[in-house]
Each structure stands twice: as structure tokens, then as C-alpha cells.
Design a protein around this motif. Structure first.
Motif, PDB file in Angstrom:
ATOM      1  N   SER A  22     -82.214  34.100  84.866  1.00 22.33           N
ATOM      2  CA  SER A  22     -83.356  33.172  84.833  1.00 22.33           C
ATOM      3  C   SER A  22     -82.904  31.724  84.865  1.00 22.33           C
ATOM      4  N   THR A  23     -81.879  31.406  84.091  1.00 23.06           N
ATOM      5  CA  THR A  23     -81.370  30.036  84.049  1.00 23.06           C
ATOM      6  C   THR A  23     -80.827  29.636  85.414  1.00 23.06           C
ATOM      7  N   LEU A  24     -80.080  30.529  86.041  1.00 16.74           N
ATOM      8  CA  LEU A  24     -79.538  30.246  87.371  1.00 16.74           C
ATOM      9  C   LEU A  24     -80.657  30.087  88.394  1.00 16.74           C
ATOM     10  N   ALA A  25     -81.650  30.968  88.348  1.00 17.94           N
ATOM     11  CA  ALA A  25     -82.774  30.878  89.291  1.00 17.94           C
ATOM     12  C   ALA A  25     -83.497  29.547  89.153  1.00 17.94           C
ATOM     13  N   GLU A  26     -83.734  29.118  87.930  1.00 16.44           N
ATOM     14  CA  GLU A  26     -84.414  27.833  87.703  1.00 16.44           C
ATOM     15  C   GLU A  26     -83.577  26.671  88.217  1.00 16.44           C
ATOM     16  N   ALA A  27     -82.277  26.714  87.994  1.00 11.87           N
ATOM     17  CA  ALA A  27     -81.400  25.633  88.461  1.00 11.87           C
ATOM     18  C   ALA A  27     -81.391  25.565  89.988  1.00 11.87           C
ATOM     19  N   ILE A  28     -81.315  26.722  90.634  1.00  6.64           N
ATOM     20  CA  ILE A  28     -81.347  26.757  92.104  1.00  6.64           C
ATOM     21  C   ILE A  28     -82.696  26.271  92.613  1.00  6.64           C
ATOM     22  N   ALA A  29     -83.761  26.703  91.969  1.00  6.06           N
ATOM     23  CA  ALA A  29     -85.108  26.293  92.383  1.00  6.06           C
ATOM     24  C   ALA A  29     -85.267  24.776  92.315  1.00  6.06           C
ATOM     25  N   ARG A  30     -84.796  24.170  91.214  1.00  7.14           N
ATOM     26  CA  ARG A  30     -84.876  22.706  91.086  1.00  7.14           C
ATOM     27  C   ARG A  30     -84.076  22.022  92.175  1.00  7.14           C
ATOM     28  N   LYS A  31     -82.866  22.489  92.398  1.00  7.83           N
ATOM     29  CA  LYS A  31     -81.981  21.864  93.392  1.00  7.83           C
ATOM     30  C   LYS A  31     -82.550  21.989  94.806  1.00  7.83           C
ATOM     31  N   ARG A  32     -83.083  23.160  95.141  1.00 12.56           N
ATOM     32  CA  ARG A  32     -83.540  23.428  96.504  1.00 12.56           C
ATOM     33  C   ARG A  32     -85.016  23.123  96.731  1.00 12.56           C
ATOM     34  N   LEU A 159     -70.478  36.493  90.441  1.00 14.59           N
ATOM     35  CA  LEU A 159     -70.023  35.668  89.325  1.00 14.59           C
ATOM     36  C   LEU A 159     -69.843  36.591  88.129  1.00 14.59           C
ATOM     37  N   ALA A 160     -68.573  36.853  87.762  1.00  8.53           N
ATOM     38  CA  ALA A 160     -68.278  37.892  86.782  1.00  8.53           C
ATOM     39  C   ALA A 160     -67.898  37.362  85.400  1.00  8.53           C
ATOM     40  N   THR A 161     -67.722  36.075  85.274  1.00  8.16           N
ATOM     41  CA  THR A 161     -67.361  35.516  83.967  1.00  8.16           C
ATOM     42  C   THR A 161     -68.145  34.231  83.740  1.00  8.16           C
ATOM     43  N   THR A 162     -68.176  33.811  82.487  1.00  5.37           N
ATOM     44  CA  THR A 162     -68.818  32.538  82.169  1.00  5.37           C
ATOM     45  C   THR A 162     -68.127  31.400  82.908  1.00  5.37           C
ATOM     46  N   GLY A 163     -66.803  31.473  83.008  1.00  9.36           N
ATOM     47  CA  GLY A 163     -66.053  30.440  83.728  1.00  9.36           C
ATOM     48  C   GLY A 163     -66.462  30.363  85.185  1.00  9.36           C
ATOM     49  N   GLU A 164     -66.577  31.500  85.840  1.00  7.91           N
ATOM     50  CA  GLU A 164     -67.002  31.511  87.251  1.00  7.91           C
ATOM     51  C   GLU A 164     -68.409  30.948  87.391  1.00  7.91           C
ATOM     52  N   LEU A 165     -69.286  31.316  86.487  1.00  8.82           N
ATOM     53  CA  LEU A 165     -70.659  30.810  86.528  1.00  8.82           C
ATOM     54  C   LEU A 165     -70.674  29.296  86.326  1.00  8.82           C
ATOM     55  N   ASN A 166     -69.914  28.819  85.360  1.00  4.91           N
ATOM     56  CA  ASN A 166     -69.845  27.371  85.118  1.00  4.91           C
ATOM     57  C   ASN A 166     -69.260  26.628  86.315  1.00  4.91           C
ATOM     58  N   ARG A 167     -68.218  27.189  86.952  1.00  2.00           N
ATOM     59  CA  ARG A 167     -67.650  26.554  88.152  1.00  2.00           C
ATOM     60  C   ARG A 167     -68.668  26.518  89.292  1.00  2.00           C
ATOM     61  N   PHE A 168     -69.466  27.580  89.430  1.00  2.00           N
ATOM     62  CA  PHE A 168     -70.509  27.616  90.458  1.00  2.00           C
ATOM     63  C   PHE A 168     -71.538  26.509  90.205  1.00  2.00           C
ATOM     64  N   TYR A 169     -71.973  26.375  88.952  1.00  2.00           N
ATOM     65  CA  TYR A 169     -72.918  25.302  88.603  1.00  2.00           C
ATOM     66  C   TYR A 169     -72.348  23.939  88.984  1.00  2.00           C
ATOM     67  N   ARG A 170     -71.085  23.709  88.632  1.00  2.00           N
ATOM     68  CA  ARG A 170     -70.466  22.404  88.933  1.00  2.00           C
ATOM     69  C   ARG A 170     -70.310  22.204  90.443  1.00  2.00           C
ATOM     70  N   ALA A 171     -69.791  23.209  91.139  1.00  2.00           N
ATOM     71  CA  ALA A 171     -69.544  23.067  92.577  1.00  2.00           C
ATOM     72  C   ALA A 171     -70.838  22.836  93.346  1.00  2.00           C
ATOM     73  N   GLU A 172     -71.901  23.466  92.916  1.00  2.00           N
ATOM     74  CA  GLU A 172     -73.184  23.349  93.624  1.00  2.00           C
ATOM     75  C   GLU A 172     -74.068  22.241  93.046  1.00  2.00           C
ATOM     76  N   ARG A 173     -73.534  21.539  92.041  1.00  2.00           N
ATOM     77  CA  ARG A 173     -74.260  20.457  91.383  1.00  2.00           C
ATOM     78  C   ARG A 173     -75.623  20.915  90.862  1.00  2.00           C
ATOM     79  N   LEU A 174     -75.596  22.035  90.165  1.00  2.00           N
ATOM     80  CA  LEU A 174     -76.795  22.574  89.542  1.00  2.00           C
ATOM     81  C   LEU A 174     -76.849  22.067  88.106  1.00  2.00           C
ATOM     82  N   ASP A 175     -77.971  21.562  87.686  1.00  2.00           N
ATOM     83  CA  ASP A 175     -78.081  21.116  86.293  1.00  2.00           C
ATOM     84  C   ASP A 175     -78.695  22.258  85.492  1.00  2.00           C
ATOM     85  N   GLY A 176     -77.848  23.024  84.817  1.00  2.00           N
ATOM     86  CA  GLY A 176     -78.260  24.238  84.144  1.00  2.00           C
ATOM     87  C   GLY A 176     -78.821  24.028  82.805  1.00  2.00           C
TER      88      GLY A 176
END
Length: 176
Positions: A22-32, A159-176
Motif C-alpha cells: 500500500s505504501t509503495l502504491a501510494e508513493a508511485i501514484a503520487r509520483k506518476r 524487491l526482497a529486502t527492506t534495503g532493496e525497497l529503500n534503494r528503489f524509493y531513492r532511485a525512483e525519487r519516491l517520497d514514501g
């Protein structure tokens, strides 16, 4: 082109309960600038303690949602996954550990009142049924989601770890 751009205008997110869908979906929705659709909100009746809608009503709401031109949709409900994937242009699977899912569930039930993807008019609470679902039902489902991920030909991200998820947020400039 960013990874997120390669996923196109209709992104399907799968993963175990309390993995951050849900958090990821909301961040993507805001960005896009596209709608975030939370399948739990379509499946359960608002202003209840997570009481399901009649199946036909849920399937109708699901059909209407996937017919939209743009969306990021999170939730599993694999019985209606095939038509969702036929419409999807990209796929994300979250594969976090059972321990992290349990931690996130308890944290959200006890401390988060305005949780993304929450059921309208309902407060989360710790339920043994949900703990059982996360600890016993989710591990085999997690393996199924990874198998779906491996078979699918859509542009995809795992995205299999918290680290991977956090890197994805940063790389895609998602404000989670």
C-alpha cells in the motif's frame, strides 16, 4: 528511462500481507499522478471490521478498476489475478520476510491511525487470525508470487529486502 517508467501506466504489486504494498502504491501514484487502487478496499465493506463484500460485487469492482487507463494496483486476490495481469503493463513483487511482515502488522495495528490502504471507517487491531495468516498462510503464497514473477513477461521488479525497497524509493525519487 527509469525502472518505474519502464513499468508503464498500469502497475500490479503483489506481496505478502504487511510487506509495504500500500505504501509503495501510494508513493508511485503520487509520483506518476495515477490512481492507487487498494484491493483490500474493494474486497471489504467500509465501516466494518474487515467484513468481505459479496464475491460478485468484489469481482465487479475489480473489473471496473482494471478497465481504467492508468493505475497502480496493490493486493493479491490471486483468484482474479489473470485479468489484472492481462491489463497490467508492469509488475512489482515484494518478497519481505515473515518476521518483518509480523512486525509491520503489529506496528500498524497499534500505532498507525492514518495507514495507507486502510479500510475506510475501520481501525486496525491485532487479530490472531491475521497473525496466523502472516505466519502460516503467507510463506507458501510468497513462493507462489516469486514463481509468478519468474514466469511473467511484463517489465518487472522484485524487491526482497527492506534495503532493496529503500534503494528503489531513492532511485525512483519516491517520497514514501
Amino acid at each position: 528511462m527509469s525502472i518505474l517508467d519502464s513499468l508503464g501506466p498500469r502497475i500490479c504489486i503483489l506481496g505478502p500481507s504487511n510487506s509495504g504494498k500500500s505504501t509503495l502504491a501510494e508513493a508511485i501514484a503520487r509520483k506518476r499522478g495515477i490512481p492507487a487502487i487498494h484491493l483490500d478496499q474493494l474486497f471489504h465493506q467500509p465501516f466494518t471490521d474487515w467484513r468481505p463484500r459479496p464475491e460478485a460485487e468484489f469481482l465487479h469492482l475489480h473489473e471496473e478498476a482494471i478497465a481504467q487507463e492508468k493505475w497502480v494496483m496493490e493486493g493479491n486476490y490471486t483468484r482474479c489475478l489473470a485479468p489484472r495481469l492481462e491489463r497490467a503493463t508492469g509488475f512489482i513483487v515484494l518478497d519481505v520476510s515473515t518476521a518483518l511482515s509480523l512486525f509491520r502488522y503489529v506496528r500498524r495495528a497499534w500505532f498507525e491511525r492514518d495507514r495507507r490502504g486502510a479500510l475506510e471507517g475501520s481501525l486496525d487491531s491485532v487479530k490472531w487470525q491475521m497473525i496466523h495468516h502472516i505466519a502460516v498462510v503467507s510463506p507458501p503464497n510468497r513462493r507462489r508470487y516469486v514463481e509468478i514473477f519468474e514466469r511473467i513477461s511484463l517489465p518487472k521488479v522484485r524487491l526482497a529486502t527492506t534495503g532493496e525497497l529503500n534503494r528503489f524509493y531513492r532511485a525512483e525519487r519516491l517520497d514514501g
